[in-house]
Design an enzyme around this catalytic site. Structure first.
Site: not given
Length: 708
Positions: A54, A56
Site C-alpha cells: 500500500y 504512493w
C-alpha cells in the site's frame, strides 16, 4: 537479508527493526525468496501470504508497485488482500450504502468552473487546504483550485471554514474553530434549524431520498428526548448557538455546497461525517443543481473539482485472485496479532487469517498505520517479511528480505490520472543506481524460478509491455492518437475530458432512469441494511457519537491537548522526508509541532524548543512552532516524519523524530468500515531538557558483507 533470518531461518522474532543486514547476490536473494514463497504456499496455503503493498511508490502506470506485486502473487496462486484505503477507509464503505457510489464522489465531483460560475457559499467542514491539491494518483498536471477560489471570491462568493486550523483554507474566509471531532454535532444543529424553521426542501427529501422521517425523529429528539438543537451542539463544539442558527439560515437562502474533507472520517465513528454532510445537503435540496449540493475531498487531493477523462488509461492486467480472504486495510495489526479471531465488517462476519509471510512493495506503513508499538509487535509474529524499496524506510528496516528497487527516475514509464487531460511519457533520467532493479524484473526472475514466467511476463520486456498496453488501449478509443513511438517522442498526449460536471445532476434530472446504486435507488438518509446489522457504533442514520479522543471526554483530564495529525505542507505523506524541502521545515531536526501561544505559555515553551509529546501509548520528540492560527488546546503534528526509535530493540521506544503514530490508537472507525482513525489523538506536551538524541531515520542499518 536480515542476519537472524539467514542464520536461524524463517520464524517469529523480536529482532526485526534492530538486527544487522547481510549483503547477498541477486541470485541468492532470488533463490531464497522463491524457496520461502514455495514453502509458505506448500505448508500453509496462499491465504498465509499478505500482499500489503500500500503506498504512493510511483506515478507510473506500469511500474506501479501495487500492480506488479499483486499480479505476481495472483499467478503464484493468490494472497490475502486489503480493501479500501487509509485515506478513505470509512468513506469507502458508508458512501456506497448511502449514495450508491464511492469513486464518483471524486471522479465526477462538481467542477471548479461550475463552482466559480454558480456557487454563492462554500461551507467547508475540515477546511479546503490547497497544500494537498498538488497530487493525484498517477500524477497531475493541472492545478486549478487556487485560481478558481480567487475568481470565486472576486465575484462575491464566500467561504465558511469549519476547522480548528485557520490555514485549512488559504486566503479570505469566515473561520469557525470548533472543538476537534465535533463536526457531526454542528451539522446536526444546522439540520435542526432547517427542519424546525421550515427551511428544509421537503419535496427533494420525498422524491430523491429515503428514510428522512426516521432521521428527523432523532434530529428532533422525539425518541431520546434530546433535540439536536444549536444550543445542544454549542455545548459540545464550543461555537455560539446563534452562529449556528445564522449559518443554517444563510445556507438555505443561497446556492450552497457543503464539503467534507477526508480528514473528518479518519477518526472513531468516521462514517458519520460524510453521511451527515450529504444529509445536510439533501435537506437544502440543492444536490444535482449547478453550484449547489455536496462535495467530499475538495482540498484533500487534486482530483475533486477536475473534469473526468472521456476514456480510460492503459493499465497492466491484474487477473483474478484465487484467494477471497481480505481485511480492511487499517486492520493489519489486528490480523497479525489475532489469527483465527472473528470480526464484523460491513454486514459480514469475517475471520482473520494466519499470516506467515508479509509481502510489501511500494509503501511504508510506519507512516500511515496507527500505534506503531503495536505494529512492531505484530510484524514480529510472522515468519518472513519481504519489502521492495529504494530507501531504508522503517518498513525496510523491519524486513527479513529487502529487495532494492529503482525509483521513477531510473525506468521508462508513463503517467496519467482519470481527471487530468495530459497523458505523460516518463523516460528514464538515469541508469539504475548500483544493483537496483525495477520490480518487474525482480518478479519476472522469481516467476522463472517458480515456474510461471511465461504467464507473468507473456514474453515481454518492460519496454515491450509499455508499447503493448498503449497499442491495446489506442485500438479501443473512438478518437485517433499517435503511435506509441510518436507519443514517446512527443512526450505527452492531450486527452478529451468532459465539462460542466455537477455531482448527481443526472440523478436530479431523472431519479428513475438514473437511479442510484442503493437498495432504494435513492439517497439513503436511513439505511435499512445498516440498521439491520445491529451495530452499536453505527446506527441506520447519521448520528452523534461521543469520540473516544476529544476534549469533552474524561481522557482529556490526563491528556489535555488535542493533536491533529494532518498532511504535511513540505512533502506528500512520508515521501522525500529526507529531502531539502522537508528538512527545511524541521525544528532542531525534529518534525514541527504547532501550538497556540496560550498553551505554549502554560508550559513555559518558546519557539524552537524541543518537546516530548506523549500519552499512555507512546512518545515522540518534536520542535515547537508557536502559532495563533489554531484553536486553543489544539496542537498540530503532521504525519510523515520517518519513524526513528531511540532504542530499535524496544517496541515501546520513543520516536526521536516526531512520528505521531506512536501516539494514536489502533482501533477502527466502527464495526461497519474499520477505517483508519489516526487523525485525532489526545496528548500532553512537556519541554525536553535532556541531551538531544541524533536523528538516524534516513540512515541505513548496519550492513555486513558476510553471512552469519
Amino acid at each position: 537479508m536480515r542476519r537472524g533470518w539467514l542464520r536461524d531461518g524463517p520464524g517469529p522474532t523480536s529482532a526485526r527493526g534492530a538486527d544487522e543486514f547481510v549483503r547477498v547476490s541477486w541470485d541468492e536473494l532470488t533463490e531464497l525468496l522463491a524457496d520461502e514463497l514455495r514453502r509458505v504456499v506448500d505448508i500453509h496455503g496462499n491465504e498465509a501470504i499478505y500482499g500489503g503493498s500500500y503506498g504512493w511508490a510511483s506515478a507510473g502506470r506500469f511500474h506501479h508497485a501495487q500492480s506488479q506485486v499483486h499480479r505476481f502473487l495472483k499467478f503464484l496462486g493468490g494472497y490475502t488482500f486489503s480493501r479500501h484505503s487509509y485515506s478513505l477507509g470509512a468513506t469507502g464503505v458508508i458512501m456506497p450504502r448511502v449514495v450508491g457510489t464511492h469513486d464518483d464522489l471524486f471522479k465526477r465531483s462538481t467542477e471548479w468552473e461550475v463552482i466559480v460560475k454558480h456557487t454563492e457559499l462554500l461551507v467547508c467542514f475540515g477546511g479546503l487546504a490547497l497544500k494537498n491539491t498538488a497530487i493525484n494518483h498517477g500524477g497531475t498536471t493541472g492545478h486549478p483550485a487556487r485560481d478558481a477560489l480567487r475568481r470565486f471570491r472576486d465575484k462575491g462568493g464566500r467561504i465558511v471554514s469549519v476547522s480548528p486550523l485557520r490555514d485549512d483554507v488559504d486566503g479570505d474566509c469566515e473561520w469557525l474553530a470548533p472543538v476537534p471531532g465535533t463536526d457531526v454535532a454542528i451539522m446536526l444543529a444546522l439540520a435542526h434549524v432547517l427542519a424546525t424553521e421550515s427551511l428544509a426542501d421537503r419535496d427533494f427529501l420525498r422524491d430523491y431520498c429515503t428514510g428522512y422521517e426516521r432521521f428527523e425523529r432523532y434530529l428532533l429528539g422525539v425518541d431520546d428526548g434530546v433535540p439536536k438543537s444549536p444550543e445542544w451542539a454549542s455545548a459540545i463544539c464550543g461555537l455560539p448557538a446563534e452562529t449556528l442558527v445564522a449559518l443554517a439560515r444563510r445556507m438555505a437562502t443561497c446556492r450552497t455546497i457543503v464539503t467534507v474533507s477526508w480528514s473528518l472520517q479518519r477518526t472513531r465513528h468516521g462514517e458519520q461525517a460524510p453521511w451527515m454532510g450529504l444529509t445536510l445537503a439533501a435537506m437544502l435540496g440543492q444536490i444535482g443543481v449547478p453550484g449547489g449540493g455536496f462535495g467530499h475531498g475538495y482540498g484533500s487531493m487534486n482530483e475533486p473539482g477536475l473534469p473526468p477523462l472521456r476514456c480510460r488509461l492503459p493499465a497492466l492486467p491484474q487477473g483474478l485472485n484465487p484467494v477471497q480472504t481480505f481485511i480492511p486495510v487499517a486492520a493489519i495489526s489486528d490480523m497479525l496479532l489475532h489469527p483465527g479471531e472473528q470480526f464484523d465488517y460491513n454486514g459480514r462476519r469475517l475471520t482473520y487469517p494466519d499470516i506467515k509471510l508479509v509481502y510489501w512493495a511500494g509503501g511504508n506503513p510506519f507512516h500511515h498505520h496507527q500505534n506503531i508499538p503495536r505494529l512492531r509487535r505484530a510484524l514480529g509474529r510472522v515468519d518472513t517479511v519481504v519489502v521492495h524499496e529504494p530507501y531504508w524506510t522503517a518498513m525496510a528496516k523491519h524486513a527479513d528480505i529487502v529487495v532494492p528497487s529503482t525509483t521513477s527516475y531510473e525506468r521508462d514509464d508513463y503517467s496519467g490520472s482519470r481527471n487530468d487531460p495530459l497523458f505523460m511519457a516518463m523516460p528514464a533520467l538515469t541508469e539504475p543506481y548500483a544493483e537496483s532493479r525495477d520490480d518487474y524484473t525482480t518478479f519476472a526472475e522469481l516467476a522463472e524460478r517458480l515456474g510461471f514466467a511465461e504467464q507473468f511476463t507473456e514474453g515481454r520486456t518492460a519496454r515491450q509491455w509499455l508499447a503493448h498496453l498503449y497499442d491495446k488501449w489506442a485500438a479501443g478509443l473512438d478518437f485517433v492518437v499517435p503511435t506509441f513511438e510518436e507519443f514517446w517522442r512527443l512526450g505527452r498526449l492531450r486527452l478529451p475530458t468532459e465539462s460542466g460536471i455537477t455531482l448527481l445532476d443526472d440523478f436530479r434530472a431523472d431519479p428513475v432512469a438514473n437511479r442510484l446504486g442503493t437498495p432504494s435507488g435513492r439517497i439513503e438518509i436511513f439505511s435499512e441494511d445498516i440498521d439491520g446489522f445491529g451495530y452499536d457504533d453505527c446506527a441506520g442514520h447519521p448520528k452523534w457519537y461521543e469520540p473516544s479522543e476529544w476534549l469533552g471526554g474524561p481522557r482529556a483530564a490526563t491528556y489535555p491537548l488535542h493533536l491533529l495529525a494532518n498532511q504535511p505542507a513540505s512533502r506528500l505523506h512520508g515521501q522525500l522526508d529526507g529531502g531539502a524541502t522537508s528538512q527545511a521545515s524541521k525544528v532542531q531536526q525534529r518534525e514541527p509541532i504547532r501550538m497556540h501561544p496560550a498553551d505554549a505559555a502554560d508550559r513555559g515553551l518558546r519557539d524552537g524548543d524541543v518537546v516530548r509529546v506523549f500519552n499512555d501509548r507512546g512518545a515522540c520528540l518534536a520542535g515547537v512552532v508557536i502559532d495563533d492560527r489554531l484553536r486553543p488546546r489544539v496542537v498540530q503534528l503532521s504525519t510523515g516524519a520517518w519513524f526513528d526509535p531511540l532504542d530499535p530493540s524496544d517496541p515501546d521506544a520513543m520516536c526521536v523524530h516526531g512520528n505521531p503514530n506512536v501516539l494514536t490508537d489502533d482501533v477502527g472507525t466502527s464495526s461497519l468500515a474499520h477505517g483508519c482513525t489516526g487523525a485525532h489523538v489526545l496528548v500532553e506536551v512537556e519541554k525536553f531538557d535532556g541531551e538531544l538524541p541524533p536523528v538516524t531515520a534516513h540512515e541505513p542499518p548496519v550492513i555486513v558483507a558476510h553471512r552469519p
